[in-house]
Design a protein around this motif. Structure first.
Motif, short mmCIF file in Angstrom:
data_model
loop_
_atom_site.label_atom_id
_atom_site.label_comp_id
_atom_site.label_asym_id
_atom_site.label_seq_id
_atom_site.Cartn_x
_atom_site.Cartn_y
_atom_site.Cartn_z
N ARG A 145 -47.26 11.87 9.56
CA ARG A 145 -45.38 12.52 10.74
C ARG A 145 -45.06 13.69 9.99
O ARG A 145 -44.75 13.73 8.80
CB ARG A 145 -44.69 11.33 10.66
CG ARG A 145 -43.43 11.68 12.04
CD ARG A 145 -42.74 13.25 11.49
NE ARG A 145 -41.35 12.49 11.53
CZ ARG A 145 -40.17 13.27 10.85
NH1 ARG A 145 -40.55 14.39 11.15
NH2 ARG A 145 -38.80 12.73 10.69
N LEU A 157 -42.57 17.26 9.03
CA LEU A 157 -41.42 17.57 9.14
C LEU A 157 -41.52 18.92 10.34
O LEU A 157 -42.40 19.60 9.77
CB LEU A 157 -40.82 18.49 7.78
CG LEU A 157 -40.83 18.01 6.45
CD1 LEU A 157 -40.43 18.11 5.85
CD2 LEU A 157 -40.11 16.52 6.45
N ASP A 196 -36.07 18.59 11.92
CA ASP A 196 -35.65 17.79 10.32
C ASP A 196 -34.58 19.08 9.26
O ASP A 196 -33.93 19.14 8.87
CB ASP A 196 -37.36 17.68 9.48
CG ASP A 196 -37.60 16.96 10.54
OD1 ASP A 196 -37.02 15.13 10.03
OD2 ASP A 196 -38.73 17.19 10.92
N TYR A 242 -36.76 16.71 3.29
CA TYR A 242 -37.59 15.19 3.25
C TYR A 242 -36.98 13.76 2.58
O TYR A 242 -37.25 12.80 3.39
CB TYR A 242 -39.30 15.24 2.08
CG TYR A 242 -39.73 14.37 2.42
CD1 TYR A 242 -40.55 14.39 3.31
CD2 TYR A 242 -40.00 14.03 0.86
CE1 TYR A 242 -41.66 12.45 3.46
CE2 TYR A 242 -41.17 13.17 0.90
CZ TYR A 242 -41.94 12.58 1.64
OH TYR A 242 -42.79 11.97 1.69
N THR A 279 -34.57 13.13 6.12
CA THR A 279 -34.07 12.85 7.33
C THR A 279 -34.69 11.92 7.63
O THR A 279 -36.09 10.96 6.64
CB THR A 279 -34.89 14.27 7.61
OG1 THR A 279 -35.63 14.36 9.05
CG2 THR A 279 -37.25 13.91 7.28
N PRO A 280 -34.46 11.13 8.85
CA PRO A 280 -35.33 9.69 9.36
C PRO A 280 -36.73 10.03 9.94
O PRO A 280 -36.96 11.29 10.08
CB PRO A 280 -34.55 9.05 10.79
CG PRO A 280 -33.83 10.93 10.93
CD PRO A 280 -33.76 11.49 10.10
N TYR A 281 -36.90 8.92 9.57
CA TYR A 281 -38.56 9.04 9.90
C TYR A 281 -38.91 9.22 11.82
O TYR A 281 -39.61 10.02 12.65
CB TYR A 281 -39.68 7.96 9.77
CG TYR A 281 -41.24 7.72 10.34
CD1 TYR A 281 -42.34 8.32 9.78
CD2 TYR A 281 -41.42 7.05 11.38
CE1 TYR A 281 -43.41 8.76 10.13
CE2 TYR A 281 -43.45 7.32 11.47
CZ TYR A 281 -43.78 7.97 10.77
OH TYR A 281 -44.65 8.25 11.58
N ASP A 282 -37.91 8.77 12.13
CA ASP A 282 -37.49 8.71 13.47
C ASP A 282 -36.76 9.68 13.82
O ASP A 282 -35.00 8.87 14.08
CB ASP A 282 -37.79 7.26 14.54
CG ASP A 282 -38.28 7.15 16.12
OD1 ASP A 282 -37.53 8.57 16.51
OD2 ASP A 282 -37.67 6.71 16.74
#
Length: 303
Positions: free
Chosen positions: A34, A36, A101, A294, A297-300
């Motif tokens: 995933r 950024l 992001d 990084y 920030t949320p993964y989703d």
């Protein structure tokens, strides 16, 4: 880790020639990572040069970064081929429903023009307001930093009589903060602006933390308490020759520019300038990308 950019973007071949790790979109599509997502609103006239400079700095971390380029409107450019703009730059309407992001908004050669006379001021204001709720952290550079201070804090535009141009020594504050982690007590950075960033006024009228300033130049680096908005009033992304190009441009336009200070060896404009700010620029962008983007920030992004 690399930045991921379109296969045929001009910056790609330039960065590869410098042994900077870039990854084509076609190769990156096979990786289960995933990355950024970083949006760049490029307001500078020479867009190819500016996008290359920014991508060079964004590539200097272990993080994989997807870059998307944004323009404020579809007007033709005198300094960038229309074919390049149509192929690589998107419009705000196309991206505004997405979450991001990181977001970088560049400077613009609008230092002496009142905000209300900037032809895209209304659209620019909409984009800046949008960033508060749709971006983890936004980096404002030079003119856009001054403009964002007006939008967020209603700080009036203060314009110098003469252009502040050259390489200035800045003092670092709050060394324990991640944004300036690893900074020297004093570092050099390029400035090229008419805007005034008074340290006392910013501390008095905003909640921003000032991380670096200079006696003759004012605030250089500041951020909101949560680092959702980071302000850089100079140009750590500049190449060694960029101030020289701007100086020649201003001479040709009969603006009677002052010789950039601390820039040409022996103050001789015929001498080749040397970059004395690369290490600072790389560290600043690495810290921003790591600690302000990084790490928080949320993964989703849709959540």
């Amino acid at each position: 880790m690399p930045i991921r950019i379109p296969d045929d973007l001009p910056a790609s071949s330039i960065l590869k020639s410098e042994n900077i790790f870039t990854m084509s979109e076609s190769r990156a599509s096979h990786q289960n990572i995933r990355p950024l997502r970083v949006l760049i609103l490029n307001l500078m006239p020479k867009k190819i040069e500016t996008e290359t400079q920014l991508m060079r700095l964004l590539s200097n971390t272990p993080l994989q970064v997807d870059i998307e380029l944004l323009r404020v409107d579809a007007r033709a450019s005198r300094n960038t081929p229309q074919k390049h703009l149509d192929k690589f730059y998107g419009d705000f309407e196309r991206i505004k429903e997405k979450k991001w992001d990181g977001f970088i908004i560049t400077g613009a050669p609008l230092g002496t023009i009142p905000f209300e006379d900037v032809y895209y001021w209304e659209k620019f204001t909409e984009i800046v307001e949008w960033s508060k709720h749709n971006v983890t952290s936004t980096l404002f550079l030079c003119w856009s930093a001054q403009a964002a201070l007006k939008i967020f804090y209603d700080l009036e535009k203060v314009t110098r009589d003469d252009k502040l141009s050259g390489i200035f020594a800045h003092q670092t504050h709050h060394h324990q903060h991640p944004l300036v982690r690893g900074f020297d007590d004093e570092f050099w950075a390029p400035l090229s602006r008419y805007a005034e960033f008074n340290s006392d006024e910013i501390k008095k009228h905003t909640d921003l933390a000032v991380f670096a300033d200079a006696p003759e130049a004012g605030v250089y680096l500041a951020a909101s308490p949560d680092c959702k908005q980071v302000y850089i009033t100079g140009h750590p992304e500049y190449d060694a020759h960029t101030l020289n190009s701007e100086y020649i441009r201003d001479l040709e336009e009969d603006l009677e520019p002052i010789l950039p200070v601390n820039y040409y060896p022996n103050d001789d404009k015929n001498e080749k300038p040397r970059a004395t700010w690369r290490s600072h620029g790389n560290l600043l962008y690495s810290n921003w990308l790591n600690y302000c983007v990084y790490q928080v920030t949320p993964y989703d992004l849709s959540v």
